[in-house]
Design an enzyme around this catalytic site. Structure first.
Site, PDB file in Angstrom:
ATOM      1  N   GLY A   1       0.714  -1.461  -0.022  1.00 57.91           N
ATOM      2  CA  GLY A   1      -0.055  -0.044  -0.092  1.00 57.91           C
ATOM      3  C   GLY A   1       0.944   1.217   0.080  1.00 57.91           C
ATOM      4  O   GLY A   1       1.882   1.247  -0.543  1.00 57.91           O
ATOM      5  N   CYS A   2       0.383   2.425   0.712  1.00 60.58           N
ATOM      6  CA  CYS A   2       0.940   3.704   0.737  1.00 60.58           C
ATOM      7  C   CYS A   2       2.595   3.476   1.268  1.00 60.58           C
ATOM      8  O   CYS A   2       3.378   4.369   0.832  1.00 60.58           O
ATOM      9  CB  CYS A   2       0.168   4.684   1.698  1.00 60.58           C
ATOM     10  SG  CYS A   2      -1.579   4.921   1.145  1.00 60.58           S
ATOM     11  N   VAL A   3       2.841   2.398   1.991  1.00 60.29           N
ATOM     12  CA  VAL A   3       4.180   2.453   2.392  1.00 60.29           C
ATOM     13  C   VAL A   3       5.230   2.003   1.199  1.00 60.29           C
ATOM     14  O   VAL A   3       6.628   2.096   1.604  1.00 60.29           O
ATOM     15  CB  VAL A   3       4.436   1.421   3.839  1.00 60.29           C
ATOM     16  CG1 VAL A   3       4.449  -0.001   3.264  1.00 60.29           C
ATOM     17  CG2 VAL A   3       5.770   1.831   4.498  1.00 60.29           C
ATOM     18  N   ALA A   4       4.635   1.620   0.283  1.00 60.26           N
ATOM     19  CA  ALA A   4       5.642   0.904  -0.646  1.00 60.26           C
ATOM     20  C   ALA A   4       6.468   1.525  -1.381  1.00 60.26           C
ATOM     21  O   ALA A   4       7.497   1.288  -1.960  1.00 60.26           O
ATOM     22  CB  ALA A   4       4.734   0.041  -1.764  1.00 60.26           C
TER      23      ALA A   4
ATOM     24  N   LEU B   1       3.692   5.299   5.821  1.00 60.70           N
ATOM     25  CA  LEU B   1       2.894   4.254   6.666  1.00 60.70           C
ATOM     26  C   LEU B   1       2.028   3.461   5.599  1.00 60.70           C
ATOM     27  O   LEU B   1       1.535   4.063   4.519  1.00 60.70           O
ATOM     28  CB  LEU B   1       2.078   4.896   7.557  1.00 60.70           C
ATOM     29  CG  LEU B   1       2.536   5.515   8.675  1.00 60.70           C
ATOM     30  CD1 LEU B   1       1.505   6.102   9.802  1.00 60.70           C
ATOM     31  CD2 LEU B   1       3.541   4.669   9.474  1.00 60.70           C
TER      32      LEU B   1
END
Length: 392
Positions: free
Chosen positions: A134-137, A335
């Site tokens: 998700g957004c942490v990638a 995160l």
């Protein structure tokens, strides 16, 4: 380091998007008023979308939206990788390793595999498609590519992120999570070229060195961010607990990676925070007691393009690349589902050590409607992973 942020052709104001999605999400006037209020307070002014606004209400199935993800996502991916390689002065045949990440669509063969023939990548290129971070990638991808290049210092690697978040908005779902997501997330992609230290020295590249990275997964937070995957596709799970997770954990994580290198928060001159939303950015800032303006690049990105999931922090990084003097310490972080965090410590290298590249202005998306946000610019490089320079 070359960072190429790209956007779809169509850009709309937040008001236009809200008006178009109201009836699609709920017929209830009270819930529509809530939706207007949430969208207006999201910090987003414009977003680029992969489809014309009027098309979203006619999507009939997850298969249809995912087919669109594959077709349009591959096109965006091709643009991003081409721009990043051109900016770095490299050819597709120079690429040894490609890490692809997305959490807004699925494909097998994956999009990175389809790029081999479309771009002329070598048939022996090593690929690693990733789903679920998700957004942490974006942050985790830089860290993992750096880990790879530490063991392959003569090689060239690419991190590629493609996120078409608008295709995941759920019709006839007036849950608070779907309302928030429909007002926050945009579509976009980014490619980052990184090279091993020996290759960077040979090519004479300048830019930020990846000094260190840290990964953390926080217990008992699995229900805070994620997907509920079913017949209609990806239904977002997004609780109000994200700022609380940041408040409990982030300061210790950030101070920990800095302390490992005898640094303090006050030593950081470049901040690249994932623009997850106003409350997320405020929580990051408050956790570290940051000075006013420290996260301005993230606030600008949120306003101009919205939250692009894994591509978002890469768009923020693109703006940062040539904005800092040699020796500047940077901290990039995000995160994602888990809840998990990734922090990447950067140091801007001395351009005299490796002659450096000229920054390339980011191109506007083609056929911009309603004033699409300007893309970022920037250069770079890294020892254990040398990044190269920004594009559109």
């Amino acid at each position: 380091m070359s960072v190429a942020p790209v956007l779809p052709a169509r850009s709309y104001s937040q008001g236009e998007i809200t008006a178009a999605l109201l009836a699609m999400i709920t017929p209830d006037p009270a819930r529509q008023q809530v939706m207007r209020r949430i969208h207006a307070s999201s910090g987003v002014q414009t977003r680029s979308l992969v489809m014309p606004l009027e098309r979203y209400s006619s999507l009939a199935s997850f298969q249809e939206s995912n087919d669109f993800f594959i077709a349009e996502g591959t096109t965006l991916a091709e643009r991003a990788v081409t721009a990043a390689l051109d900016s770095a002065g490299l050819a597709p045949t120079d690429v040894d390793f490609l890490l692809f990440t997305s959490v807004t669509g699925i494909a097998a063969p994956s999009i990175d595999a389809q790029l081999v023939s479309r771009l002329g990548l070598r048939t022996d290129v090593k690929r690693l498609p990733s789903f679920g971070l998700g957004c942490v990638a974006g942050a985790a991808g830089i860290a993992r590519v750096n880990d790879y290049l530490a063991g392959h210092p003569d090689e060239v690697a690419i991190l590629l992120s493609v996120e078409l978040c608008s295709l995941t908005v759920q019709a006839s779902d007036d849950s608070m999570a779907n309302i928030v997501a429909s007002g926050l997330f945009g579509d976009g992609a980014a490619a980052v070229v990184m090279v091993g230290d020996r290759r960077a020295e040979k090519l004479g590249l300048a830019g930020p060195d990846v000094v260190d990275s840290r990964s953390h997964i926080y217990p008992d937070t699995a229900d805070v961010i994620g997907w509920d995957i079913g017949g209609t596709g990806f239904r977002i799970v997004l609780s109000a607990g994200v700022p609380e997770v940041i408040e409990r954990n982030f300061a210790g994580d950030a101070r920990g990676i800095l302390a490992a290198h005898d640094l303090e928060v006050s030593d950081v001159g470049a901040w690249a925070a994932h623009p997850g939303g106003p409350k997320v950015l405020e929580a990051f800032s408050q956790a570290l007691d940051l000075p006013d303006g420290a996260l301005d690049a993230s606030w600008r990105s949120l306003a101009n393009v919205g939250n692009l999931s894994s591509a978002a922090v890469l768009h923020v990084l693109a703006e940062q690349l040539d904005a800092h003097a040699a020796g500047t310490i940077g901290l990039l972080f995000a995160l994602g589902p888990g809840v998990t965090s990734e922090l990447v410590l950067l140091r801007w290298a001395d351009g005299a050590e490796r002659s450096g590249l000229v920054s390339v202005p980011a191109a506007l998306p083609a056929a911009v409607e309603a004033g699409a946000p300007a893309a970022s610019t920037a250069p770079a490089a890294l020892p254990a992973a040398a990044m190269i320079d920004p594009v559109p």
